[in-house]
Enzyme design. Structure first.
Site, mmCIF file in Angstrom:
data_model
loop_
_atom_site.group_PDB
_atom_site.id
_atom_site.type_symbol
_atom_site.label_atom_id
_atom_site.label_comp_id
_atom_site.label_asym_id
_atom_site.label_seq_id
_atom_site.Cartn_x
_atom_site.Cartn_y
_atom_site.Cartn_z
ATOM 1 N N SER A 137 1.136 -0.903 0.115
ATOM 2 C CA SER A 137 0.428 -0.249 -0.185
ATOM 3 C C SER A 137 0.485 0.959 0.209
ATOM 4 O O SER A 137 2.119 0.811 0.493
ATOM 5 C CB SER A 137 -0.980 -0.417 1.087
ATOM 6 O OG SER A 137 -1.490 1.225 1.399
ATOM 7 N N TYR A 150 -1.944 -1.230 10.350
ATOM 8 C CA TYR A 150 -1.829 -1.301 8.820
ATOM 9 C C TYR A 150 -0.527 -0.673 7.843
ATOM 10 O O TYR A 150 -0.367 -1.687 7.081
ATOM 11 C CB TYR A 150 -3.266 -0.543 8.231
ATOM 12 C CG TYR A 150 -3.388 -0.651 6.809
ATOM 13 C CD1 TYR A 150 -4.178 -1.801 6.366
ATOM 14 C CD2 TYR A 150 -2.862 0.315 5.620
ATOM 15 C CE1 TYR A 150 -4.321 -2.188 4.697
ATOM 16 C CE2 TYR A 150 -3.409 0.111 4.610
ATOM 17 C CZ TYR A 150 -3.635 -0.960 3.852
ATOM 18 O OH TYR A 150 -4.258 -1.001 2.899
HETATM 19 P P1 NAD Z 1 -11.861 -4.456 -0.128
HETATM 20 O O1 NAD Z 1 -12.176 -5.078 1.247
HETATM 21 O O2 NAD Z 1 -12.419 -4.205 -0.294
HETATM 22 O O3 NAD Z 1 -11.671 -6.959 -0.209
HETATM 23 C C1 NAD Z 1 -10.711 -7.755 0.586
HETATM 24 C C2 NAD Z 1 -11.662 -9.151 -0.084
HETATM 25 O O4 NAD Z 1 -10.197 -9.928 0.910
HETATM 26 C C3 NAD Z 1 -13.382 -9.494 0.458
HETATM 27 O O5 NAD Z 1 -13.315 -9.853 0.037
HETATM 28 C C4 NAD Z 1 -12.618 -10.210 1.872
HETATM 29 O O6 NAD Z 1 -13.425 -10.470 2.267
HETATM 30 C C5 NAD Z 1 -11.029 -10.391 1.875
HETATM 31 N N1 NAD Z 1 -10.439 -10.931 2.233
HETATM 32 C C6 NAD Z 1 -9.952 -9.796 3.953
HETATM 33 N N2 NAD Z 1 -9.473 -10.779 4.760
HETATM 34 C C7 NAD Z 1 -9.092 -12.393 4.614
HETATM 35 C C8 NAD Z 1 -9.146 -13.449 5.476
HETATM 36 N N3 NAD Z 1 -8.483 -12.956 7.014
HETATM 37 N N4 NAD Z 1 -9.169 -14.371 4.899
HETATM 38 C C9 NAD Z 1 -9.726 -14.771 3.171
HETATM 39 N N5 NAD Z 1 -9.861 -12.701 2.390
HETATM 40 C C10 NAD Z 1 -9.849 -11.920 3.325
HETATM 41 O O7 NAD Z 1 -10.170 -4.083 0.252
HETATM 42 P P2 NAD Z 1 -9.489 -3.523 -1.139
HETATM 43 O O8 NAD Z 1 -9.622 -2.409 -1.376
HETATM 44 O O9 NAD Z 1 -9.998 -4.621 -2.594
HETATM 45 O O10 NAD Z 1 -8.349 -4.433 -0.645
HETATM 46 C C11 NAD Z 1 -7.299 -5.364 -1.528
HETATM 47 C C12 NAD Z 1 -5.476 -5.184 -0.635
HETATM 48 O O11 NAD Z 1 -5.497 -4.087 -1.308
HETATM 49 C C13 NAD Z 1 -5.606 -5.359 0.793
HETATM 50 O O12 NAD Z 1 -4.772 -6.257 0.862
HETATM 51 C C14 NAD Z 1 -5.726 -3.864 1.202
HETATM 52 O O13 NAD Z 1 -4.553 -3.987 2.168
HETATM 53 C C15 NAD Z 1 -4.744 -3.386 -0.178
HETATM 54 N N6 NAD Z 1 -5.141 -2.391 -0.519
HETATM 55 C C16 NAD Z 1 -5.974 -1.653 -1.012
HETATM 56 C C17 NAD Z 1 -6.112 0.183 -1.710
HETATM 57 C C18 NAD Z 1 -7.388 0.572 -2.178
HETATM 58 O O14 NAD Z 1 -6.889 1.670 -1.999
HETATM 59 N N7 NAD Z 1 -8.332 -0.216 -2.034
HETATM 60 C C19 NAD Z 1 -5.183 0.512 -1.306
HETATM 61 C C20 NAD Z 1 -3.554 -0.003 -0.452
HETATM 62 C C21 NAD Z 1 -3.966 -1.319 -0.626
#
Ligand code: NAD
Length: 252
Positions: A137, A150
């Site tokens: 991230s 985080y």
């Molecule tokens: P989201 O919450 O929209 O989707 C995440 C998915 O992962 C969900 O379906 C959830 O059920 C699943 N999940 C969470 N914990 C889990 C576990 N322990 N076991 C199995 N499944 C699990 O999140 P997102 O925004 O799509 O983020 C995805 C990844 O990208 C994360 O690691 C997040 O930290 C990273 N990220 C996202 C952003 C952003 O702006 N969206 C920015 C930086 C990093």
């Protein structure tokens, strides 16, 4: 290709991008309804693609061994691994942070990514080929107020990515991480609800003002980069944490 956290957000967008290129998929998530819906959507849009779902919490080592086994039993190999599942936790200052939530964020974001590497890499070593993308991230590059576990977990993911690159590059495995900024997914929508419960849209607009592009990112903009890093077209990028944030992480 294995994608963890494939039920929604960046995982689902990337699953669709990979399916559009004809990749067969193992989708992993601990949200069963979202997982089932993801499979239905992808199978409807891309009927030629084989989609297998595995219900698993990535912070559970045995569940990780199982999703890796399902992938190998079904497809005989693992060419790409999007080690994506992660949670944000709650917004709170370090000294006031709920300890149980702190540990949960570390368990999922750090240990979950590590377990994935621990069990996927040996399969890729046997093939002498593999492409891995870990979810870091911008919080893995700099600090983010009120998100200590985080930020700690994402810096750790970036560090572990460098080590995986050093240790397994000789086996034909290229490991990178992505560092998205604010991309509009369910996770980020929830963060804006926490920042301004009365008016989450106002929090979103205010946040976008700090970005050089004056907007948030869209999931497909991340999915395209991940799909490239997971493909054979990536032949020499290894150990990098690639920001996908409209340039925001360059602001001093
Ligand atoms: P989201 O919450 O929209 O989707 C995440 C998915 O992962 C969900 O379906 C959830 O059920 C699943 N999940 C969470 N914990 C889990 C576990 N322990 N076991 C199995 N499944 C699990 O999140 P997102 O925004 O799509 O983020 C995805 C990844 O990208 C994360 O690691 C997040 O930290 C990273 N990220 C996202 C952003 C952003 O702006 N969206 C920015 C930086 C990093």
């Amino acid at each position: 290709m294995i994608i963890t956290g494939a039920g929604m957000g960046l995982g689902l967008a990337t699953a669709k991008e990979l399916a559009s290129k004809g990749a067969h998929l193992v989708l992993v998530d601990y949200n069963e309804p979202a997982l089932a819906e993801a499979k239905t959507e992808i199978s409807r849009e891309f009927p030629e693609v084989k989609v297998v779902t595995v219900f698993a919490d990535v912070s559970d080592e045995e569940a990780t061994k199982n999703y890796v086994k399902v992938a190998v039993d079904t497809f005989g190999r693992i060419d790409g691994f999007y080690n994506n599942a992660g949670i944000e936790g709650r917004q709170a200052r370090m000294t006031e942070y709920d300890l149980d939530i702190f540990k949960k964020v570390i368990d999922i974001n750090l240990m979950g990514v590590y377990f994935g590497l621990r069990y996927v890499i040996p399969v890729m070593q046997k093939q002498r080929y593999g492409r891995i993308v870990n979810a870091a991230s911008v919080g893995g590059i700099r600090g983010v107020m009120n998100q200590s576990p985080y930020v700690a977990s994402k810096h750790a993911v970036s560090g572990m990515t460098k080590n995986a690159a050093l240790e397994y590059g000789r086996d034909g495995i290229l490991t990178n991480a992505i560092a998205p900024g604010a991309i509009l997914t369910p996770m980020v929508a929830e963060a804006f609800r926490q920042i301004n419960p009365a008016d989450p849209k106002a929090a979103e607009i205010e946040y976008a003002q700090h970005n050089p592009t004056k907007r948030l990112g869209e999931p497909h903009e991340v999915a395209k980069v991940v799909a490239f890093l997971l493909s054979e077209d990536n032949s020499y990028i290894n150990g990098q944490t690639i920001a996908i944030d409209g340039g925001e992480s360059n602001i001093y």
